[in-house]
Enzyme design. Structure first.
Site, mmCIF file in Angstrom:
data_model
loop_
_atom_site.group_PDB
_atom_site.id
_atom_site.type_symbol
_atom_site.label_atom_id
_atom_site.label_comp_id
_atom_site.label_asym_id
_atom_site.label_seq_id
_atom_site.Cartn_x
_atom_site.Cartn_y
_atom_site.Cartn_z
ATOM 1 C CG ASP A 54 -2.032 -0.973 1.163
ATOM 2 O OD1 ASP A 54 -2.319 -1.449 0.061
ATOM 3 O OD2 ASP A 54 -2.637 -1.271 2.216
ATOM 4 N N PRO A 55 0.356 2.361 -0.541
ATOM 5 C CG PRO A 55 -0.691 3.819 -2.052
ATOM 6 C CD PRO A 55 -0.865 2.493 -1.372
#
Length: 239
Positions: A54-55
């Site tokens: 995930d970012p």
């Protein structure tokens, strides 16, 4: 050891990249691909990653080039290790910092004994419900698309395995952890479920992937280091 020649990347290499916070895995792959084309003149090259981060997570991202992209499925199935922090006493709809806190809960009742009891509950074969803010498809749409429209969706649980779960430091409301788990495990859901088991709430405030199979973060390069190295190779070839 990475061979920075154009031929080696075409033949296939496995790159260990330390993905920075706020970058998507797709952005990291695109950056590598762009550098291979720009610096080494590769007009056509396959590049892919072996497992999304995930970012809001940093850490180990395995990127495969050329013929090594055939190994992606095998690499995705490897056991993974993560470290991070859960904040108890509050929940968010996304189970992490992507969304704002929606509810708060008491934490005064959380003791060392309760923490140990709960920790042991999360080791072994488990059924886990993925977060609504995820890319899993339901009725032809990503779950996060349903979530952002406020649509209620029934999400089925999935079998996962937690091989190890340690609370490495506890300073309430924060619990630092290290988790070793199977493919398909959502650490955000784990944070939420641990909060529930503690009869409180919980959400993930930091996450770092430190290991995939035998590959470790200690051997990974930052994107800046990779760029410096490939530019040095390009300069050598020009000379």
């Amino acid at each position: 050891m990475i061979n920075y020649s154009a031929e080696a990347f075409q033949q296939g290499q496995i790159l260990l990249i330390d993905k920075p916070l706020h970058w998507s895995s797709f952005q990291a792959v695109n950056k590598i691909k762009w550098l291979l084309k720009k610096e080494l003149g590769l007009k056509k090259i396959k590049v892919g990653h072996a497992g999304t981060l995930d970012p809001l997570a940093s850490g180990l991202l395995i990127i495969c080039t050329g013929k090594s992209t055939k190994q992606i499925s095998e690499l995705q199935g490897q056991i993974k290790e993560y470290t991070g922090t859960i904040q108890v006493g509050a929940t968010t709809p996304s189970y992490d910092l992507e969304t704002e806190i929606d509810q708060t809960y008491p934490i005064e009742h959380i003791t060392e004994n309760l923490l140990e009891e709960v920790r042991l509950q999360f080791i072994g074969n488990l059924e886990q419900r993925p977060p609504i803010f995820s890319a899993i498809k339901k009725d032809g749409k990503r779950l996060y698309e349903h979530a952002r429209k406020g649509e209620e969706v029934e999400i089925n649980t999935r079998p996962i395995t937690i091989y190890g779960c340690e609370f490495t430091q506890v300073s309430l409301p924060n619990i630092d952890f290290k988790v070793t788990c199977s493919k398909g495990t959502y650490i955000r859901s784990l944070a939420y479920d641990i909060g529930l088991a503690l009869k409180s709430g919980g959400h993930l405030t930091s996450l770092r992937r430190t290991k995939i199979g035998d590959y470790t973060i200690e051997n990974a390069l930052s994107l800046e280091e990779f760029e410096t190295n490939i530019k040095a190779q390009a300069s050598t070839e020009e000379a």
